[in-house]
Design a protein around this motif. Structure first.
Motif, PDB file in Angstrom:
ATOM      1  N   THR A  61     103.749   3.328  22.709  1.00 61.70           N
ATOM      2  CA  THR A  61     103.181   2.137  23.061  1.00 61.70           C
ATOM      3  C   THR A  61     103.264   1.983  24.859  1.00 61.70           C
ATOM      4  O   THR A  61     102.011   1.680  25.324  1.00 61.70           O
ATOM      5  CB  THR A  61     104.367   0.938  22.966  1.00 61.70           C
ATOM      6  OG1 THR A  61     104.442   0.896  21.477  1.00 61.70           O
ATOM      7  CG2 THR A  61     103.683  -0.335  23.700  1.00 61.70           C
ATOM      8  N   LYS A  62     104.023   2.833  25.330  1.00 67.95           N
ATOM      9  CA  LYS A  62     104.010   2.826  26.930  1.00 67.95           C
ATOM     10  C   LYS A  62     103.052   3.851  27.144  1.00 67.95           C
ATOM     11  O   LYS A  62     102.388   3.413  28.237  1.00 67.95           O
ATOM     12  CB  LYS A  62     105.445   3.351  27.210  1.00 67.95           C
ATOM     13  CG  LYS A  62     106.623   2.587  27.147  1.00 67.95           C
ATOM     14  CD  LYS A  62     107.840   3.376  27.836  1.00 67.95           C
ATOM     15  CE  LYS A  62     108.980   2.011  27.728  1.00 67.95           C
ATOM     16  NZ  LYS A  62     110.116   2.938  28.358  1.00 67.95           N
ATOM     17  N   GLN A  65      99.596   1.923  26.678  1.00 65.07           N
ATOM     18  CA  GLN A  65      99.499   0.907  27.814  1.00 65.07           C
ATOM     19  C   GLN A  65      99.198   1.660  29.084  1.00 65.07           C
ATOM     20  O   GLN A  65      98.060   0.982  30.010  1.00 65.07           O
ATOM     21  CB  GLN A  65     100.783   0.120  27.819  1.00 65.07           C
ATOM     22  CG  GLN A  65     101.091  -0.847  26.625  1.00 65.07           C
ATOM     23  CD  GLN A  65     102.440  -1.490  27.053  1.00 65.07           C
ATOM     24  OE1 GLN A  65     103.116  -0.991  27.886  1.00 65.07           O
ATOM     25  NE2 GLN A  65     102.546  -2.583  26.347  1.00 65.07           N
ATOM     26  N   TYR A  66      99.496   2.797  29.478  1.00 67.23           N
ATOM     27  CA  TYR A  66      99.658   3.333  30.620  1.00 67.23           C
ATOM     28  C   TYR A  66      97.922   3.803  30.871  1.00 67.23           C
ATOM     29  O   TYR A  66      97.248   3.559  31.682  1.00 67.23           O
ATOM     30  CB  TYR A  66     100.307   4.641  30.913  1.00 67.23           C
ATOM     31  CG  TYR A  66      99.886   5.580  32.001  1.00 67.23           C
ATOM     32  CD1 TYR A  66     100.062   5.108  33.222  1.00 67.23           C
ATOM     33  CD2 TYR A  66      99.249   6.700  32.066  1.00 67.23           C
ATOM     34  CE1 TYR A  66     100.023   5.940  34.386  1.00 67.23           C
ATOM     35  CE2 TYR A  66      99.072   7.648  33.160  1.00 67.23           C
ATOM     36  CZ  TYR A  66      99.235   7.027  34.242  1.00 67.23           C
ATOM     37  OH  TYR A  66      99.153   7.845  35.112  1.00 67.23           O
TER      38      TYR A  66
END
Length: 290
Positions: A61-62, A65-66
């Protein structure tokens, strides 16, 4: 197509095996055999391979998102990421390689692609992007040759992006005396690099010479400091404070002797104003007499 046929064949075999097992179980129930009796299964069923760990999208997820934040950022921000990549690596990248390295998708963002091609710090050969330094030099020898081309000095800020260890080479050239690196009272924060040469091939305009000769310099340092403050310069000396301290400690203030004989220039005098030959007529005259 061959893979699909093999998969269909395997599924049919599984269905056939399952049908066979069901029929066996039904026949045993009708014959009164306990359903809990062990029934051996085919080897194809018992030899199951361990399944790979399922991929969960929440684990990334991170990172997702990045990547999304980068691709939705301003054109200038994406350009900076690409230029930083090219500057640090000093390698040539295709658009696909740039996308993998810093997640800037130039194929999906035409503005980034077009503006990078026109950027003065980027070289594009039609397929790959690479960093373009202000000066095309690669080592200390080329650095020295470049500085010697700029008799009036070159801004170090324009040199520091040429290659990774250029600042170390610049310090080495300054330590060896090949160049002068001035960092005090310069317009540039990085300083100015000058070649260490004895003579500079330049001429002084006659008008500037006339201004220099006609300039009236006050004989008293108090007046000199006053004139410096008028034009916004801070004097390096403080004559008033020095004279007050001398009087306080009983040191007499020596009067200025205006009738002091002017020091004449002799043959042994070290000449630093050789660009003004008319100042040394007295030397030439004395030489002719002798």
């Amino acid at each position: 197509m061959a893979l699909k046929e093999q998969l269909d064949k395997f599924n049919k075999q599984q269905e056939k095996c399952q049908s066979t097992l069901s029929s066996i179980a039904s026949s045993r129930e009708r014959s009164g055999t306990s359903s809990r009796q062990y029934v051996p299964l085919p080897a194809a069923i018992t030899q199951n391979k361990p399944d790979a760990a399922p991929v969960r999208f929440s684990d990334n997820t991170k990172q997702l998102q990045y990547i999304n934040n980068i691709r939705n950022s301003a054109v200038g921000a994406q350009m900076k990421l690409v230029i930083d990549l090219l500057f640090k690596s000093r390698e040539a990248y295709t658009a696909e390689q740039i996308n993998k390295a810093c997640y800037v998708d130039m194929k999906a963002n035409k503005d980034v692609f077009d503006r990078l091609k026109k950027n003065p710090r980027v070289h594009y050969d039609g397929r790959r992007f690479s960093y373009k330094a202000r000066h095309d030099i690669k080592d200390k020898s080329q650095l020295r040759s470049l500085v010697f081309k700029y008799q009036n000095g070159i801004d170090v800020a324009d040199l520091k992006d040429a290659y990774p260890n250029i600042m170390e080479d610049l310090q080495a050239l300054a330590a060896s005396g090949d160049i002068f690196w001035m960092t005090v009272n310069t317009v540039s924060k990085e300083g100015i690099a000058y070649p260490n040469v004895e003579d500079y091939p330049f001429k002084i305009d006659n008008e500037l010479k006339a201004i220099f000769r006609d300039m009236d310099v006050p004989s008293d340092m108090l007046d000199v400091e006053k004139e410096l403050r008028k034009i916004g310069l801070k004097p390096a000396t403080n004559t008033a404070e020095r004279r007050a301290a001398e009087q306080l400690h009983g040191v007499p203030n020596k009067p200025i002797d205006k009738k002091k004989k002017k020091q004449e220039i002799s043959k042994r005098t070290k000449l630093t104003n050789s660009h003004m030959p008319e100042l040394f007529n007295s030397i030439n005259a004395s030489s002719s007499r002798n």
